[in-house]
Design an enzyme around this catalytic site. Structure first.
Site, mmCIF file in Angstrom:
data_model
loop_
_atom_site.group_PDB
_atom_site.id
_atom_site.type_symbol
_atom_site.label_atom_id
_atom_site.label_comp_id
_atom_site.label_asym_id
_atom_site.label_seq_id
_atom_site.Cartn_x
_atom_site.Cartn_y
_atom_site.Cartn_z
ATOM 1 N N GLU A 182 0.820 -1.210 0.000
ATOM 2 C CA GLU A 182 0.000 0.000 0.000
ATOM 3 C C GLU A 182 0.852 1.257 0.000
ATOM 4 O O GLU A 182 0.577 2.203 -0.755
ATOM 5 C CB GLU A 182 -0.944 -0.025 1.198
ATOM 6 C CG GLU A 182 -2.050 -1.065 1.043
ATOM 7 C CD GLU A 182 -2.901 -1.255 2.276
ATOM 8 O OE1 GLU A 182 -4.031 -1.756 2.146
ATOM 9 O OE2 GLU A 182 -2.440 -0.913 3.394
ATOM 10 N N HIS A 437 -25.626 -1.885 -15.291
ATOM 11 C CA HIS A 437 -24.857 -1.482 -16.471
ATOM 12 C C HIS A 437 -24.909 0.035 -16.672
ATOM 13 O O HIS A 437 -25.952 0.646 -16.438
ATOM 14 C CB HIS A 437 -25.442 -2.175 -17.714
ATOM 15 C CG HIS A 437 -24.705 -1.887 -18.969
ATOM 16 N ND1 HIS A 437 -23.472 -2.436 -19.261
ATOM 17 C CD2 HIS A 437 -25.020 -1.070 -20.019
ATOM 18 C CE1 HIS A 437 -23.074 -1.996 -20.434
ATOM 19 N NE2 HIS A 437 -23.978 -1.166 -20.925
ATOM 20 N N GLU A 442 -20.465 -5.477 -12.935
ATOM 21 C CA GLU A 442 -21.385 -6.359 -13.655
ATOM 22 C C GLU A 442 -20.675 -7.583 -14.206
ATOM 23 O O GLU A 442 -21.290 -8.623 -14.468
ATOM 24 C CB GLU A 442 -22.097 -5.608 -14.772
ATOM 25 C CG GLU A 442 -21.216 -5.173 -15.930
ATOM 26 C CD GLU A 442 -22.003 -4.416 -17.004
ATOM 27 O OE1 GLU A 442 -22.937 -5.000 -17.570
ATOM 28 O OE2 GLU A 442 -21.682 -3.231 -17.242
#
Length: 458
Positions: A182, A437, A442
Site C-alpha cells: 500500500e 450497467h 457487472e
C-alpha cells in the site's frame, strides 16, 4: 473477593473500545487504560490515515485522466506539510469521538500504561492496583524489525511514516504484505521514486496467484521498481542520504527514506502476562479459545494481540462477542471464515473466500471464471491499465468459493460480494442476478464460460 470494576480493558484500539463500550451498555462497570492515543493502530497510525494517504496519492492520475474527457487542468503540485496537517486534524477528531463514546457509555478512561499483576489485578503506571472480575487484553500489534540489520537505526516503520516532516523523493520499502504494498502505491502516486524489496518471488503471499501477478504488472507500469528474492544486508547513511546494500547481489540503491514493513507482531512484551500464567505462542501472541479466553480463566484477549486474523473489523467483532457473552447473556463467537478484505494498492484489491490454489489444495474440482479488461473510465483517458475479475467455483456443487477483484473500487465491491459468498451463493445465483450497467462490477454476474486455461483444473 471485592472488585473495583467488573472489567478492566488494556488497550484503547478497535477491539478494546468495542468490548468496553458494549460491556458497559450491558451494565458492567468498566475501566479502560490506553498509554498512547485512543483509537489504536487503525485510527491513529494505520487504516484511517493510510486510506487518507491513498486518496491523496490518486489525484495526480485524476488530473492527467481529465484531459481525455475534455478538461484542461493547469499546473499542479502537492504540499506534503499541508496534507499531513489536514490528516492530523482528522485523526484528532476521530480520537475525540472514541473518548466521547466511551464516556457516554460510562467507561472510566485511564490514559496510562497498565500491566497484569494477578488473575484479577491490573497495576497502573502511577502505582494504583485495580481489582477486576475480568481482564481483557487488547493491546494490538507493533511493527516487526530486523534487529540484526546494520543501520536499522536509519530506517522508519509504519509508525513513523505518518509523521515525516518531508516527503521522501526516493524511498525503499522492505516487505511484500498489505503495508509495504500500500505504501509503495501511495508514494509512487505522490511522485516519489519507489523501490519495493521482498524476500519472496511475488508480493502478497497467500493471495490468489492471478491477483499477485496482475498487481505486480500494474505496479511496474507505474514505475515502481520491484526487487524480488532479495533482502537487506546493511544501510549506510552519508551526506547524500541512505545507501541500501543487498545480500543476494542486487546493486546498492540510494534513498532518502527506508521503510521497514516486514510484518507486525503481537504487543505483549512487559505486560506481566507470563508471570500470571497466560500462555503465549512462539511469536508472543496470547493463546485463546473460540470465546477469546486465555489459559487463565479470568483473562481474555481480542484483536491482533491474539494473531488470529489481524484485521480491524475482526477485532471489533471479537470484542463485541466477548462483551455479549460475558456480560450480556448472549454467548456467541466471531466467525473467522470467509472474511472479505481489501488491499488499498493502486489499483485496489478486494478478495473473499478461497484462492484458486487454496481451493485446489482442499480437493475441490474447480471451475475458474476470469476476465481482464480496461475499465470504462480509461477508454477515454487512454491510461494503460487493466482490471481483473475472478470467480473460483466448485465444479461439482456450483458454490462460489472465492471472488477476487483487482481494479478501481475493488474494496467496495468485495464488501457486497462477501455477503453472497458468506451465504453460500452458487454460480447460478450470480448468473441469475441482473447486471448493473455500465459498471465494472457487472462482470461478476456476466461471466458465463469458464476460462479455457483454467477449466476443470487444466
Amino acid at each position: 473477593m471485592t472488585y473495583d470494576v467488573d472489567l478492566f480493558v488494556i488497550g484503547g484500539g478497535s477491539g478494546g473500545v468495542r468490548a468496553g463500550r458494549i460491556a458497559a451498555q450491558h451494565g458492567a462497570s468498566v475501566m479502560l487504560a490506553e498509554e498512547y492515543r485512543m483509537g489504536g493502530t487503525c485510527v491513529i497510525r494505520g487504516c484511517v490515515p493510510k486510506k487518507l494517504m491513498v486518496y491523496a496519492s490518486q489525484y495526480h492520475e485524476h488530473f492527467e485522466d481529465a484531459a481525455g474527457f475534455g478538461w484542461t487542468v493547469g499546473a499542479t503540485s502537492f504540499d506534503w506539510k499541508a496534507f499531513i496537517a489536514a490528516k492530523d486534524r482528522e485523526i484528532g477528531r476521530l480520537e475525540g469521538i472514541y473518548d466521547s463514546n466511551l464516556a457516554k457509555a460510562g467507561v472510566t478512561i485511564v490514559k496510562q500504561r497498565a500491566t497484569v499483576t494477578g488473575e484479577n489485578e491490573v497495576t497502573l503506571a502511577d502505582g494504583r492496583a485495580i481489582k477486576a472480575r475480568y481482564i481483557l487484553v487488547a493491546t494490538g500489534g507493533r511493527p516487526s524489525t530486523d534487529e540484526a540489520l546494520p543501520g536499522l537505526e536509519h530506517t522508519i516503520s509504519s509508525n513513523e511514516v505518518f509523521h515525516l516532516t518531508e516527503q521522501p523523493k526516493r524511498i525503499v520499502i522492505a516487505g511484500g504484505g498489505y503495508i509495504a504494498v500500500e505504501f509503495a502505491g501511495v508514494f509512487a502516486g505522490l511522485g516519489s521514486e519507489v523501490t519495493l524489496v521482498y524476500r519472496g518471488e511475488k508480493i502478497l503471499r497467500g493471495f490468489d496467484e492471478d491477483v499477485r501477478d496482475h498487481l505486480m504488472g500494474e505496479y511496474a507500469k507505474k514505475g515502481i521498481k520491484l526487487v524480488m528474492s532479495e533482502t537487506f544486508e546493511r544501510i549506510d547513511k552519508g551526506p547524500g542520504g541512505l545507501t541500501v546494500a543487498f545480500r543476494n547481489g542486487h546493486a546498492p540503491i540510494e534513498a532518502d527514506q527506508v521503510l521497514m514493513a516486514i510484518g507486525r507482531k503481537p504487543n505483549t512484551a512487559n505486560l506481566g502476562l507470563e508471570a500470571v500464567g497466560v500462555a503465549l505462542d512462539e511469536v508472543g501472541a496470547i493463546k485463546v479459545d473460540g470465546r477469546s479466553r486465555s489459559s487463565v480463566r479470568t483473562i481474555f484477549a481480542v484483536g491482533d494481540v491474539t494473531n488470529r486474523v489481524n484485521l480491524t473489523p475482526v477485532a471489533i467483532r471479537e470484542g463485541h462477542a466477548f462483551a455479549d457473552t460475558i456480560f450480556g447473556g448472549n454467548p456467541w463467537s466471531a466467525d473467522h471464515s470467509t472474511i472479505p478484505t481489501a488491499v488499498f494498492s493502486e489499483p485496489e484489491i478486494g478478495t473473499v473466500g478461497l484462492s484458486e490454489q487454496q481451493a485446489r489444495a482442499k480437493g475441490h474440482a474447480v471451475d475458474i471464471y476470469r476476465a481482464t479488461f480496461r475499465p470504462m473510465k480509461h477508454t477515454l483517458s487512454g491510461r494503460d491499465t487493466r482490471m481483473l475479475m475472478k470467480l473460483v467455483v466448485d465444479g461439482e456443487t456450483d458454490k462460489v468459493l472465492g471472488v477476487h477483484v483487482c481494479g478501481p473500487d475493488a474494496g467496495e465491491m468485495i464488501q457486497l460480494a462477501g455477503i453472497a459468498v458468506k451465504m453460500g451463493a452458487t454460480k447460478a445465483d450470480f448468473d441469475g442476478t441482473m447486471a448493473v450497467h455500465p459498471t465494472a462490477a457487472e462482470e461478476l454476474v456476466t461471466m458465463r464460460t469458464p476460462s479455457a486455461r483454467y477449466a476443470k483444473g487444466e
